[in-house]
Design an enzyme around this catalytic site. Structure first.
Site, short mmCIF file in Angstrom:
data_model
loop_
_atom_site.label_atom_id
_atom_site.label_comp_id
_atom_site.label_asym_id
_atom_site.label_seq_id
_atom_site.Cartn_x
_atom_site.Cartn_y
_atom_site.Cartn_z
N ARG B 13 0.83 -1.22 0.00
CA ARG B 13 0.00 0.00 0.00
C ARG B 13 0.86 1.26 0.00
O ARG B 13 0.47 2.29 -0.56
CB ARG B 13 -0.98 0.01 1.18
N SER B 40 -4.78 4.68 5.87
CA SER B 40 -4.64 3.27 5.49
C SER B 40 -4.21 3.12 4.04
O SER B 40 -3.55 2.16 3.67
CB SER B 40 -5.97 2.53 5.69
N GLU B 61 -19.06 4.63 -0.14
CA GLU B 61 -18.29 4.04 -1.24
C GLU B 61 -19.08 4.04 -2.55
O GLU B 61 -18.52 4.22 -3.63
CB GLU B 61 -17.85 2.62 -0.89
N ARG B 170 -1.71 -4.87 3.18
CA ARG B 170 -1.28 -4.21 4.41
C ARG B 170 0.05 -4.70 4.96
O ARG B 170 0.81 -3.89 5.51
CB ARG B 170 -2.38 -4.40 5.45
#
Lengths: 281, 319
Positions: B13, B40, B61, B170
């Site tokens: 990411r 994030s 979203e 992640r």
């Protein structure tokens, strides 16, 4: 430009003739909502919008229109053809195989005038906000218009977009809801009440106007008023009250003509009520 | 077995964040949207550099996908950012109608894909996203393997016209690809040439495949390892060429066995050159909470699982 109400009314009658003939020809489609919004489409394409029938997707320097309740496509196709986006005779291919004039609006087959597919409800307001943001980023001071069904407001995505636009001062956006009080399974009040729409949209931070969508003079005045209220910090919402099926007496005011095509006899009866100065396709 | 080493570990990411900034510097039409997950998605550097080109959407979203479609009308190149679950399953119909069917130039950028987001558990660990996205006509699906490749892929999709699903994750993993690599969409990367088995790996499983290749070499097995970073369009020529040589296949991915990379390869082979194949993938289940390495071991997605699958498929080949 001063609107010629008589001429606009005449065009709207031709649009209604196109709608019932298109739906009859393929024996499918959605005449009720299309007829109810014929005046709106006519006012928009023949008076309100600055637009170019030599279509280009980006629409830089033009006003843009997005139809969110894509099932009333017949009305849109009629005004697009009659304002020069494609040949009027192509309306006869509506909903037939190998046609660009799809059941619900689509960009896939490159029909001029369409900028995004719609049909699955609730998505057009978000798309229009995106296009309005692009105009702001590009320093393009034209407006973005949308049309929605009242039943469509039962989709959650509408309310995500309703929150976003005022928070971000998307004030180059003029949305309209076709408030005809009907949806497929019956009156909206019985299926899922929408409550006080004026208060709801105002509470979300929109500048709310109301009009009679089947009175050309009132409708044009409201659309002109809306334009004068753009760029004042708020998105604009017009609650446009219409009769489903307007212009054809036996189709008016009932959800039964949401998605049913007239038979030969009903077509003849409908056309007899719709006289205008222009030619059928 | 070609030797791969690393001096640093990073999350993919962060490669996306760096690539987004680079793409933004290169092209003023690049805009970014985020649904309340700026940290994030590692979007801070882009936002700092181009505040007017960033749109905070909030936890909405569906609205984000629709707005991204609209932003392309007017020439913008929108990059949407949220977790893989909320980038796909939650908004499938919005992507289908407003982006894919409408052929909009939207880049759907999805972090925290697969099991390796770890402790948050199955509600967030999507294992079906590759399948959903590759089924959409016209959608390009990319799942890079490390920081450098994710950065290069992010820059590459900005230059590419058409909807793209870019999937990354992640966990912190070794950086083993070239920082100056040219990322060619749809072109598989030969990690190691071999003759006994073809291992087609994507995303986090590529490093595991390299570790597996080293173990297999000790066992006398010469594995060909190919990184399929673009799952759609699949580099069919590379797959067929490798399989013609090795005669057996292991596919490796952090995804459900149903609908992922393995299925794309199997479908290609069944039409052209039916070949024994073993899947290293999640066996049609949801995930659960745990540390990434624990989850990869429990769900048989690590290098040991690849070694076992290779031994199994080679035995099938010999029959």
């Amino acid at each position: 430009m001063k609107p010629d109400i008589e001429k606009l009314t005449d065009i709207a009658t031709q649009v209604r003739r196109d709608i019932v003939r298109m739906v009859h020809q393929c024996q499918s489609g959605h005449p009720g909502g299309s007829l109810g919004c014929a005046d709106y489409f006519t006012a928009l394409y023949f008076h309100v919008l600055k637009h170019n029938p030599d279509f280009n997707m980006d629409g830089t320097g033009e006003d843009l229109f997005f139809l969110s309740n894509g099932h009333i496509s017949a009305a849109w196709y009629s005004v697009l053809a009659r304002s020069g986006y494609f040949e009027i005779k192509e309306l006869s291919t509506f909903r037939k195989i190998n046609s660009r004039v799809q059941g619900h609006p689509a960009t896939h087959d490159h029909l001029p005038g369409i900028r995004v597919a719609s049909g699955s409800l609730g998505q057009g307001l978000s798309v229009a906000i995106g296009a309005a943001l692009a105009k702001k980023l590009n320093g393009d001071d034209r407006l973005v218009y949308t049309l929605h069904g009242d039943g469509e407001l039962q989709e959650g995505q509408i309310w995500e977009a309703a929150l976003f636009a005022p928070h971000n001062k998307v004030d180059n956006l003029i949305s309209t809801i076709d408030v005809n009080g009907q949806q497929i399974d019956g009156p909206t009040d019985r299926v899922l009440s929408l409550g006080n729409l004026h208060a709801k949209w105002e509470a979300f931070g929109w500048d709310v106007l109301e009009t009679n969508g089947n009175d050309m003079e009132a409708l044009v005045a409201t659309l002109d008023l809306a334009k004068s209220r753009a760029f004042k910090g708020k998105p604009i919402m017009i609650l446009m009250h219409t009769n489903m099926g307007h212009g054809v007496d036996f189709m008016m005011g009932s959800h039964k003509w949401h998605g049913v095509a007239p038979n030969d006899e009903q077509l003849a009866a409908a056309l007899a009520q719709l006289t205008c100065s222009t030619q059928d396709y | 077995m070609k030797k791969y080493t690393f001096t640093e570990k990073k999350d993919t990411r962060s490669g996306f964040g760096a690539g987004l900034l680079a793409a933004g510097k290169k092209n003023k039409n690049v805009v970014a949207l985020c649904a309340d997950l700026v940290g994030s998605l590692k979007m801070e550097a882009f936002i700092k550099e181009f505040p007017e080109r960033f749109i905070q959407v909030g936890i909405s979203e569906a609205n984000m996908m629709g707005m991204a479609a609209g932003l392309t009308i007017g020439g913008k190149i929108p990059f949407t950012g949220t977790f893989a679950n909320f980038s796909t399953g939650r908004v499938y119909d919005q992507i289908r109608q407003s982006i894919a069917y409408s052929e909009k130039n939207v880049k759907i950028c999805a972090s925290h894909a697969g099991l390796t987001l770890g402790e948050d558990g199955a509600t967030h660990q999507i294992l079906e996203d590759i399948g959903m996205m590759k089924m959409l006509p016209g959608m390009t699906v990319i799942n890079p393997c490390d920081y450098n490749q994710t950065k290069a892929a992010t820059e590459a999709i900005a230059e590419f016209e058409g909807p793209v699903y870019l999937r990354f994750g992640r966990p912190v993993i070794p950086i083993f690809t070239d920082p100056d690599q040219e990322f060619i969409i749809g072109k598989a990367w030969m990690v190691n040439e071999g003759k006994d088995v073809s291992i087609f790996a994507t995303g986090h499983l590529v490093w595991e495949a390299i570790l597996a290749g080293e173990k297999l070499a000790e066992l006398g097995i010469d594995a060909e390892i190919i990184n399929i970073h673009t799952i759609k369009p699949l580099d069919e020529a590379a797959v067929l060429k490798s399989v013609a040589k090795t005669g057996c296949v292991v596919s490796a991915e952090e995804h459900n066995r149903i609908g992922g990379l393995g299925d794309s390869i199997a479908q290609l082979l069944v039409r052209n050159n039916p070949t024994p194949q073993e899947y290293v993938a999640v066996d049609d289940s949801f995930g659960e909470s745990g540390k990434p390495a624990e989850l990869m071991a429990k769900y048989h997605l690590d290098c040991d699982a690849i070694v076992a699958a290779v031994q199994k498929v080679i035995a099938r080949k010999k029959k």
